[in-house]
Design an enzyme around this catalytic site. Structure first.
Site, mmCIF file in Angstrom:
data_model
loop_
_atom_site.group_PDB
_atom_site.id
_atom_site.type_symbol
_atom_site.label_atom_id
_atom_site.label_comp_id
_atom_site.label_asym_id
_atom_site.label_seq_id
_atom_site.Cartn_x
_atom_site.Cartn_y
_atom_site.Cartn_z
ATOM 1 N N LYS A 100 16.573 30.989 19.913
ATOM 2 C CA LYS A 100 15.670 31.656 21.013
ATOM 3 C C LYS A 100 15.972 33.125 20.433
ATOM 4 C CE LYS A 100 13.424 31.811 25.263
ATOM 5 N NZ LYS A 100 13.488 33.359 25.175
ATOM 6 N N ARG A 145 7.010 38.632 21.391
ATOM 7 C CA ARG A 145 6.057 37.615 20.726
ATOM 8 C C ARG A 145 4.915 38.454 19.934
ATOM 9 N NH1 ARG A 145 4.942 32.525 23.096
ATOM 10 N NH2 ARG A 145 3.503 31.210 21.436
ATOM 11 N N GLU A 148 8.568 35.838 16.317
ATOM 12 C CA GLU A 148 9.194 36.767 17.028
ATOM 13 C C GLU A 148 9.426 37.965 16.242
ATOM 14 O OE1 GLU A 148 9.433 36.267 20.614
ATOM 15 O OE2 GLU A 148 11.294 37.270 21.102
#
Ligand code: AMP
Length: 556
Positions: free
Chosen positions: A246, A251, A296
């Site tokens: 992560k 985004r 991302e």
């Protein structure tokens, strides 16, 4: 259509708190609305003037509004301000003072929906010299033509503070029932278009089934639910799960329709202009006649090439000038994790396994330009723990876990994606109060009262005063003051109440019960980590999140 009819519906909606009743009122009304007005009526019912994905802001301050009400009512600025301090809502103030308008305009005409929408839209687009007077003039014109109830709602709409309790779910169900289609169909079209105004017109025309994904048009993105541990992930996502790092960026979906490129953020703002560097990268490294990819964008240091936390690059998102310079100073690496559309085909229903395979065939990786997210496909909790530890060692926020056989489900928090963060995950909270500093900080707001959400209402969870710096930091007191000052609603000594618009992420040592805060909870040693410009107040942490973290903390 007369604006008066819209106002009657607002009043009716305001009288009930029952969801079904609100849906019925709205649905009955939508059946009567002529097609030409339908799209705008939906926006008005949602309390906005543009669709949600439109980044234009009305940007009309309370002071301008006090001025406009004063001009059209003939009452003094001071009197309006005083009433505002008493009632806390300028809509209610307008309703009261306009009852006996002293300066009813000679040529006042009936307010129609189109004029209301047109005038308010102009507020968002006017720029340059003399703008303030022109803007106040546009609002004064509306107030002059409306009766006092119409004025109440014009004021509330301009200030983006409608509050008649029409949620997205109510709009969806009302459209379904008004035009005899299923709520699921309406929701799906809502996901694809991110615009219930457009969806209502399609439903009326019986064209809902034709709506699909279209490169260039933003759609709602798939979101992740929090998970406590790997076991919970396997329980919820099934046996085979794809884990990914992560990353701490922001985004971005990249749309290519064969000709044009468009970039959208998580909140569906169009940031194509701000990231010419991203377009050069995908032109070189992504294959496809048309596509939509999800990634991302992570900032990195020009010299050391090391990743930087999100807040270092956040300033690029809203930039209007010196864009090339910013792109050089704060470059981003695209970490691609999904493909949703490829060569004319919508891939949402395909499994992640199939989507990832297509994606891997499309991307030519090059470090610090574009890479695929690191993945681990496993059904073994121990391997997950190792991967998680690696992620933390590499300064990641934790892991994302994705159902390997699952589809791309836009817009809802469903158990298709989950996030596993380091324990005591930060909370996203809305700033609802702020406090003027002391001494040389007297003209700056230096601590902040913050809130979480409980069934959509904001409940306070304490005060944050650390984590923000004097200078040379992405988040300074000065910046916070600039953001909060226009949102001030009320002043009481050193404390100000602000319109809840700003979301910050806070870290803390512990969550504890607190009888004195309205949420019933507080955090020990809270500190501000960063602004969450990508999150709206609707998306802040909830009381359920806080309880979950509290339970987890007890187990440790
Ligand atoms: P949160 O903001 O905590 O709700 O976490 C979800 C966000 O994590 C997404 O909206 C992405 O911006 C970000 N993210 C980081 N890495 C990934 C990844 N590998 N897959 C999906 N989302 C990611």
């Amino acid at each position: 259509m007369d604006y008066r009819e819209v106002v009657s519906v607002y009043e009716e909606l305001d009288k009930t708190t029952k969801r079904l009743e609100k849906t019925r009122i709205l649905s009955d009304f939508l059946k009567k609305v002529p097609k030409n007005d339908l799209q705008e009526i939906i926006y008005l019912m949602e309390g906005r003037i543009f669709p949600q994905k439109d980044e234009r802001k009305i940007g009309f301050s309370f002071r301008y509004m006090i001025k406009a009400i004063s001009v059209s009512s003939g009452e003094s600025f001071e009197k309006i301000e005083k009433l505002f301090n008493k009632k806390g809502d300028l809509g209610l103030v307008a309703e009261e003072v306009m009852k006996n308008k002293k300066q009813k305009t000679l040529h006042s005409k009936k307010l129609i929906v189109k004029d209301v929408v047109d005038n308010i839209r102009k507020l968002a687009t006017l720029e340059g010299k003399g703008t303030v007077d022109k803007k106040v003039g546009l609002v004064t014109e509306l107030l002059g033509n409306g009766d006092n109830l119409e004025d109440k709602y014009v004021v509330k709409t301009v200030l983006e503070n409608l509050r008649v309790g029409v949620s997205e779910g109510i709009v969806r169900d009302a459209i379904a029932s008004a035009f005899n289609v299923s709520s699921d169909e309406v929701e799906k079209a809502g996901d694809y278009t991110a615009d219930y105004g457009e969806v209502a017109v399609l439903a009326k025309d019986k064209k809902l089934k034709k709506v699909g994904l279209k490169p260039g048009r933003p759609f709602k993105l798939m979101l992740a639910l929090p998970a406590e541990n790997p076991e919970a992930i396997f329980k919820d996502l099934g046996k085979l799960v794809q884990f990914e790092y992560k990353l701490d960026g922001f985004r971005m979906t990249i749309h290519f329709d064969g000709k044009n490129y468009n970039l959208f953020t998580r909140r569906l703002e169009n940031v194509t202009m701000q990231f010419p560097d991203v377009i050069s990268i995908v032109k070189k490294h992504v294959k496809g006649k048309s596509y939509i990819i999800d990634c991302e964008a992570v900032g990195y240091d020009v010299k050391s090439k090391k990743y930087l936390p999100f807040q270092n690059i956040s300033q690029r998102i809203k930039r209007k000038y010196h864009i090339e310079e910013m792109a050089k100073k704060f470059p981003v690496e695209l970490n691609v994790f999904d493909v949703i559309y490829h060569n004319g085909k919508n891939l949402m229903e395909k499994s992640l396994r199939e989507r990832r395979e297509i994606l891997e065939g499309m991307i030519k990786e090059e470090k610090r330009e574009i890479v695929l997210t690191k993945k681990l496909i496993t059904d073994d909790g121990k391997e997950v723990q190792k991967f998680f530890n690696n992620a933390l060692e590499n300064s990641m926020e934790g892991l994302m876990a994705k159902n390997y056989e699952g589809p791309y489900t836009p817009g809802r928090y469903v158990k298709g994606w989950m996030k596993l963060k380091n324990v005591l995950e930060p909370l996203d909270v809305a700033i609802v109060k702020a406090y003027w500093g002391e001494g040389k900080r007297a003209n700056m707001l230096t601590s902040y009262g913050v809130a979480i959400s409980k069934d959509g209402d904001l409940k306070e969870i304490g005060k944050v005063s650390t984590g923000i710096k004097e200078k040379d930091a992405p988040l300074t007191y000065w910046k916070m003051t600039q953001l909060l000052k226009p949102l001030i609603l009320k002043t009481k000594g050193k404390e100000v109440e602000v319109k809840p618009k700003i979301v910050i992420e806070i870290a803390y040592e512990e969550i504890q019960k607190s009888p004195t805060s309205s949420s019933g909870w507080s955090t020990r040693f809270p500190r501000c980590l960063r602004l969450r410009e990508d999150k709206s107040v609707k998306e802040i942490s909830t009381i359920e999140d806080v309880k979950r973290i509290h339970d987890l903390q007890k187990k440790k």
